[in-house]
Scaffold this active site. Structure first.
Site, PDB file in Angstrom:
ATOM      1  N   GLY A  55       0.837  -1.191   0.000  1.00  0.00           N
ATOM      2  CA  GLY A  55       0.000   0.000   0.000  1.00  0.00           C
ATOM      3  C   GLY A  55       0.869   1.237   0.000  1.00  0.00           C
ATOM      4  N   TYR A  83       3.884  -3.125   2.610  1.00  0.00           N
ATOM      5  CA  TYR A  83       3.143  -2.462   3.682  1.00  0.00           C
ATOM      6  C   TYR A  83       2.596  -3.496   4.666  1.00  0.00           C
ATOM      7  CZ  TYR A  83      -0.299   0.473   6.083  1.00  0.00           C
ATOM      8  OH  TYR A  83      -1.019   1.140   7.043  1.00  0.00           O
ATOM      9  N   HIS A 168       7.859  -7.437  -3.567  1.00  0.00           N
ATOM     10  CA  HIS A 168       6.610  -7.883  -4.174  1.00  0.00           C
ATOM     11  C   HIS A 168       6.818  -9.171  -4.992  1.00  0.00           C
ATOM     12  CE1 HIS A 168       4.072  -4.362  -3.240  1.00  0.00           C
ATOM     13  NE2 HIS A 168       5.221  -3.712  -3.258  1.00  0.00           N
ATOM     14  N   GLU A 170       4.542 -10.916  -6.360  1.00  0.00           N
ATOM     15  CA  GLU A 170       3.466 -11.083  -7.334  1.00  0.00           C
ATOM     16  C   GLU A 170       3.804 -10.505  -8.698  1.00  0.00           C
ATOM     17  OE1 GLU A 170       2.313  -7.301  -4.966  1.00  0.00           O
ATOM     18  OE2 GLU A 170       3.467  -9.147  -4.686  1.00  0.00           O
ATOM     19  N   ASP A 226     -18.842 -12.641 -21.401  1.00  0.00           N
ATOM     20  CA  ASP A 226     -19.259 -12.725 -20.001  1.00  0.00           C
ATOM     21  C   ASP A 226     -20.715 -13.157 -19.855  1.00  0.00           C
ATOM     22  OD1 ASP A 226     -16.752 -11.615 -19.827  1.00  0.00           O
ATOM     23  OD2 ASP A 226     -17.489  -9.586 -19.473  1.00  0.00           O
ATOM     24  N   LYS A 371     -11.365 -12.322 -16.759  1.00  0.00           N
ATOM     25  CA  LYS A 371     -11.821 -12.678 -18.108  1.00  0.00           C
ATOM     26  C   LYS A 371     -11.232 -14.006 -18.597  1.00  0.00           C
ATOM     27  CE  LYS A 371     -13.690 -10.215 -20.845  1.00  0.00           C
ATOM     28  NZ  LYS A 371     -15.107 -10.008 -21.269  1.00  0.00           N
TER      29      LYS A 371
END
Length: 515
Positions: A55, A83, A168, A170, A226, A371
């Site tokens: 964050g 964070y 991070h 990710e 979708d 998606k």
């Protein structure tokens, strides 16, 4: 829910959705909740572990995003990222201070002690940092196991199963980030990788049957991936109890009202009712130029049409209580402040654009999916590839690709220009290689010359982007011959447009759609 999940508490990081994606790629269900989520809301997702995101705030600031410290004391493994490390340190008796040197970008991390989080890894690790604060005093029971040149990079409390890292894992820039997350999931949490399309389908079908009972359901069908997958999934669950309604809102693509109905009836066997509400929608949009107002109007009017059709169906088939929508996770994220302190980007017509009071209750079976996950579900449902591979089209249709007032004449211009863009993309063999490609009508008139005569006409922008899930996007460097063909055709075939420009803005800072 029955399936165990990883709950990610979001403190406003730009990378939080990547955490969810990386975990789902391991066939483990993950969900992002705002950092302010209550314990009972967290427990609804049957968490096997909790991840605390990064964050932009400093944990010692008076306005730092709040979270319940009791999330650390649920007997679950916890992983703090950036964070999240600071928040754990601050709430467990350690200390966080401004760093002597800010770390942003590529960095090397040394492994100074063995940790289950770094099992099978050897240092130094190439990672991505993004922080200005540092933990200079560890909480009781914690041991440092990784260090960057400027700050603590990893700490753990093995007794409590608490882990925290300053970088991070990710993002792709952290080369062994996937291995680190896999270690957390399978070495520490020991969760089973059983969240698969087949399991999702079975659980969702069973849930819909219980939810609906013997009632009747309508589905707002757009023809896109979708809503088509949502309709097929609900149809598998309740069959003839489902009626799909395809509304011509006056801002569809060229010839789409007829072609979509025929295609989906023939290929999916759905019961589809077409409603031409062109005049109704364009009447409501008359004089409106503000993008959010357009979205709200279209969302409200869709619901009004659906409720009227539900009343008509009730005369023939019995009471209709439910409305199916193809809402996806990015729609929810961008329309509501799911990410704690982060801002709403735009209201999607089927989320933030819905009226506050509705007679129909919502069924949104794809609400937690991205998606690409929806396409995998569609394939497991046996849906044809030409339906699943359709490029995304916004729910408010061409209304958010016409800047300024939406009129019948402007819609007709954009329909023709957009048809040319898509046909040239397909001709070049690029349609299935690009996330989205379309035309935008700008409220800009410019002087041109055609056949020795002066023209004064609209400007058309072409937009083409690569994306993984619509949350971020890069513009596509289309071949010049493709751009040339589009431009030549548009100015020659679309009377009213005399200039074509190409949008080379990525997301962020722009959004994919112009409004």
């Amino acid at each position: 829910m029955d399936t165990q999940s990883i709950v990610i508490l979001d403190f406003g990081s730009q990378y939080t959705q990547l955490i969810a994606r990386r975990i789902r790629e391991q066939n483990v269900f993950s969900v992002v909740l705002p950092c302010t989520a209550k314990l009972d809301e967290i427990q609804k997702y049957n968490p096997a572990a909790i991840i605390l995101s990064g964050g932009p705030s400093s944990v010692y600031d008076a306005d730092a995003p709040p979270a319940d410290p009791q999330v650390l004391h649920q007997g679950l493994p916890v992983l703090g990222i950036c964070y999240g490390l600071h928040w754990m340190t601050h709430n467990l008796g350690g200390n966080v201070r401004p760093g002597a040197k800010r770390e942003y970008g590529h960095a090397e991390v040394e492994i100074v002690k063995d940790s289950p989080l770094f099992a099978h890894l050897t240092g130094p690790l190439q990672v991505w940092m993004s922080h200005g604060d540092e933990a200079d005093k560890l909480p009781d029971g914690f041991t440092l196991f990784a260090q960057s040149p400027n700050a603590l990079a990893g700490m753990h409390n093995l007794e409590k199963n608490w882990y925290a890292i300053q970088f991070h894992p990710e993002v792709h820039h952290t080369r062994q980030g996937t291995e680190i997350l896999r270690n957390f999931l399978f070495e520490i949490v020991k969760i089973k990788p059983n969240w698969t399309p087949a399991r999702f389908i079975d659980e969702t079908v069973e849930s819909i049957r219980k939810q609906v009972g013997d009632g009747h359901v309508i589905c707002g069908l757009s023809g896109g991936v979708d809503s088509s997958v949502a309709a097929t999934l609900v149809h598998r669950a309740i069959g003839k109890q489902l009626t799909c309604i395809f509304v011509n809102n006056g801002v569809l693509r060229m010839n789409e009202f007829e072609s979509v109905q025929t295609n989906l009836r023939d290929k999916l066997g759905l019961n589809i009712v077409g409603v031409d509400a062109t005049d109704r929608f364009l009447g409501k949009l008359a004089g409106v130029t503000e993008p959010e107002k357009k979205r709200k109007i279209i969302g409200n009017e869709f619901i009004a049409v659906f409720e009227e059709e539900a009343h008509r169906i009730e005369q023939e088939s019995g009471k209709v209580d439910w409305l199916v929508q193809g809402t996806l996770y990015p729609d929810v994220i961008e329309s509501q402040s799911v990410r704690g302190p982060s801002q709403v980007i735009k209201s999607h017509h089927n989320v933030g654009g819905l009226p506050e009071k509705m007679k129909l209750k919502l069924i949104e079976p794809l609400r937690d999916l991205f998606k690409d996950e929806v396409r995998r579900i569609g394939r497991d449902l046996g849906m044809p590839e030409d339906v699943l591979n359709r490029q995304p089209f916004p729910g408010p249709g061409l209304a958010v690709r016409i800047l300024g007032e939406v009129t019948a004449d402007r819609v007709a211009l954009l329909q023709k220009a957009d048809h040319i863009v898509v046909s040239e993309i397909k001709r070049a063999g690029l349609y299935n290689k690009i996330w989205q490609s379309f035309a935008v009508l700008l409220p800009v008139m410019s002087v041109g010359v055609m056949g020795d005569q002066r023209t004064y006409a609209y400007t058309c922008a072409i937009r083409s982007v690569h994306s993984e899930d619509g949350m971020t996007a890069d513009w596509v460097p289309l071949p010049y011959d493709v751009l040339k063909a589009m431009s030549n055709r548009i100015v020659n075939e679309v009377k009213g447009i005399n200039r074509v420009v190409y949008d080379i803005t990525s997301k962020p800072p722009g959004t994919i759609e112009w409004e």
